[in-house]
Scaffold this motif. Structure first.
Motif, mmCIF file in Angstrom:
data_model
loop_
_atom_site.group_PDB
_atom_site.id
_atom_site.type_symbol
_atom_site.label_atom_id
_atom_site.label_comp_id
_atom_site.label_asym_id
_atom_site.label_seq_id
_atom_site.Cartn_x
_atom_site.Cartn_y
_atom_site.Cartn_z
ATOM 1 N N GLN A 271 0.868 -1.317 -0.130
ATOM 2 C CA GLN A 271 0.038 -0.006 -0.057
ATOM 3 C C GLN A 271 0.722 1.200 0.000
ATOM 4 O O GLN A 271 0.424 2.234 -0.265
ATOM 5 N N HIS A 272 2.107 1.285 0.344
ATOM 6 C CA HIS A 272 3.008 2.364 0.560
ATOM 7 C C HIS A 272 3.169 2.694 -1.100
ATOM 8 O O HIS A 272 3.544 3.904 -1.150
ATOM 9 N N VAL A 273 3.070 1.818 -1.939
ATOM 10 C CA VAL A 273 3.307 2.357 -3.234
ATOM 11 C C VAL A 273 1.866 2.716 -4.048
ATOM 12 O O VAL A 273 2.021 3.627 -4.994
ATOM 13 N N ILE A 274 0.606 2.091 -3.366
ATOM 14 C CA ILE A 274 -0.489 2.337 -4.214
ATOM 15 C C ILE A 274 -1.012 3.937 -3.543
ATOM 16 O O ILE A 274 -1.764 4.341 -4.342
ATOM 17 N N SER A 323 5.434 13.296 1.716
ATOM 18 C CA SER A 323 5.871 12.503 2.768
ATOM 19 C C SER A 323 7.116 11.674 2.214
ATOM 20 O O SER A 323 8.072 11.575 2.983
ATOM 21 N N ARG A 324 6.993 11.114 1.085
ATOM 22 C CA ARG A 324 7.827 10.263 0.719
ATOM 23 C C ARG A 324 9.051 11.119 -0.055
ATOM 24 O O ARG A 324 10.185 10.648 0.514
ATOM 25 N N ARG A 325 9.033 12.097 -0.670
ATOM 26 C CA ARG A 325 9.880 13.022 -0.823
ATOM 27 C C ARG A 325 10.873 13.404 0.144
ATOM 28 O O ARG A 325 11.974 13.713 -0.075
ATOM 29 N N SER A 326 9.895 14.123 1.083
ATOM 30 C CA SER A 326 10.956 14.699 2.017
ATOM 31 C C SER A 326 11.718 13.651 3.039
ATOM 32 O O SER A 326 12.523 14.128 3.383
ATOM 33 N N SER A 327 11.347 12.463 3.119
ATOM 34 C CA SER A 327 11.604 11.476 3.951
ATOM 35 C C SER A 327 13.039 11.120 3.168
ATOM 36 O O SER A 327 14.207 10.687 3.613
ATOM 37 N N ILE A 328 12.968 11.099 1.916
ATOM 38 C CA ILE A 328 14.355 10.799 1.084
ATOM 39 C C ILE A 328 15.292 12.179 0.964
ATOM 40 O O ILE A 328 16.540 12.079 1.245
ATOM 41 N N SER A 329 14.538 13.174 0.481
ATOM 42 C CA SER A 329 15.514 14.280 0.308
ATOM 43 C C SER A 329 16.412 14.811 1.468
ATOM 44 O O SER A 329 17.267 15.718 1.333
#
Length: 390
Positions: A271-274, A323-329
């Motif tokens: 679900q983290h991809v969906i 959320s995903r982008r900030s955790s990576i960047s």
């Protein structure tokens, strides 16, 4: 069409490696004794028809031990034996070794085209397998540039092999680090490196030092690739077709074929991809709601409830996956491939164990068994002028 030509150059030895040079219609041959040769193919008119002619075999060199794998690119032949890797300039007939350290066993090597963003005409890299899940990265001239260590990264869980014929099995539990000998290496589309053993298939992103995925599949003898498609020859002679797909496209394909239960299971499992907005291009909210309506609430109540929770969390198409982008960047640089996979380039010393496996669950393998091809050797006499022996 006739095929003619007989050679005894490798008499008494098993042929262990073949490689085509499609530009000049040459095939390079390596055997168990270490001999490397090539033969050239051509066509000629023969009466009213045409003949496919094999010209005499020419020996290139004999290396120290059995030839494990051959590769050819831009005039250079890469030879991987049981102990070393060699480069051969086939035009100038010059030979040199890749690296200084020997090895003992079947380890593959291949050419690796540079990324699309590189300077036009930049020569390919070489990747040579080493003991302990290591891979050398070398220049086109054979100079070792770096060593990639995948042993600890392979402690991540395997991704499931999605098949219509068996139940989907997946566990997110970490595994022990794997010390693997990679018997062959192949370039896989979009800057990935493929290898396999008799029990698993591995896909790496070597220029980022990442494991894209690995999956358990038994009795694989050999693999051929075309773009993102894998064709696996099994011990029993069957041929298996695998497609490397992002999760959302895998679900989309299952929906088109009305495999409701399998599609819903994958949506809940990954679900983290969906949930992020980028998945709406393949999986609009209404399609997932339709999927939920196809589940039988009396039999699949738990799965239907889980899918309902996923649908409630879906981000709309115009929403940034902040959320995903900030955790990576915050501690990494990254880019997003055309297929939607995040390619993460970590800054030294800043990557957590969880981030190490961030690419693994972004892609899946879908199995599509082809017709039951059985490759059985039959001893039949060759008709004169219609056969070819090496």
């Amino acid at each position: 069409m006739y095929i003619s030509g007989i050679s005894w150059e490798h008499r008494g030895q098993n042929i262990t490696a073949l490689c085509w040079d499609t530009t000049t219609l040459r095939v390079f041959i390596g055997d168990a004794g270490g001999k490397v040769s090539f033969l050239r193919a051509g066509s000629s008119k023969l009466g009213k028809g045409s003949a496919f002619v094999i010209f005499p075999v020419q020996t290139i060199t004999t290396v120290d031990s059995k030839v494990v794998q051959l590769g050819y690119q831009d005039g250079r032949l890469l030879v991987s034996s049981l102990s070393r890797c060699y480069l051969c300039d086939t035009e100038r007939e010059k030979f040199w070794r890749v690296g200084n350290k020997e090895r003992d066993g079947e380890y593959g090597a291949c050419f690796f085209p540079q990324s699309r963003g590189s300077v036009l005409g930049q020569p390919p890299l070489l990747y040579c397998a080493r003991p302990g899940s290591r891979v050398w990265e070398a220049s086109f001239s054979g100079e070792v540039l770096s060593t990639h260590q995948f042993k600890q990264l392979l402690a991540c869980p395997p991704v499931p092999l999605v098949s219509y014929r068996c139940e989907l099995q997946y566990s997110s539990a970490q595994r022990s680090p794997q010390s693997v000998a990679f018997p062959k290496l192949l370039y896989l589309s979009d800057q990935n490196l493929l290898t396999w053993t008799d029990s698993a298939i591995y896909v790496f992103v070597p220029q980022c030092g990442q494991v894209l995925l690995w999956t358990e599949i038994k009795d694989v003898v050999d693999v051929a690739v075309f773009r993102s498609e894998l064709f696996c020859l099994r011990c029993d002679g069957h041929l298996t077709h695998l497609s490397l797909l992002p999760v959302e496209r895998c679900v989309e394909r299952l929906l088109r074929r009305e495999y409701w239960l399998l599609a819903a299971t994958i949506c809940c499992m990954f679900q983290h991809v969906i949930v992020p907005s980028r998945a709406r291009k393949c999986l609009p909210t209404d399609r997932l709601e339709y999927l939920r309506s196809q589940l039988n609430p009396s039999i699949q109540q738990d799965l239907a409830s889980q899918l309902e929770e996923v649908i409630l969390r879906l981000e709309p198409l115009d929403s940034a996956s902040s959320s995903r982008r900030s955790s990576i960047s915050s501690h990494e640089s990254f880019n997003v491939l055309d297929c939607g996979i995040y390619r993460v380039i970590s800054r030294r010393g800043s990557q957590s164990d969880e981030d190490t496996c961030s690419l693994v669950s972004q892609s899946m393998l879908e199995e599509e068994r082809l017709k039951e091809f059985n490759f059985v050797q039959e001893e039949e006499p060759l008709e004169q002028g219609k056969g070819c022996d090496l």
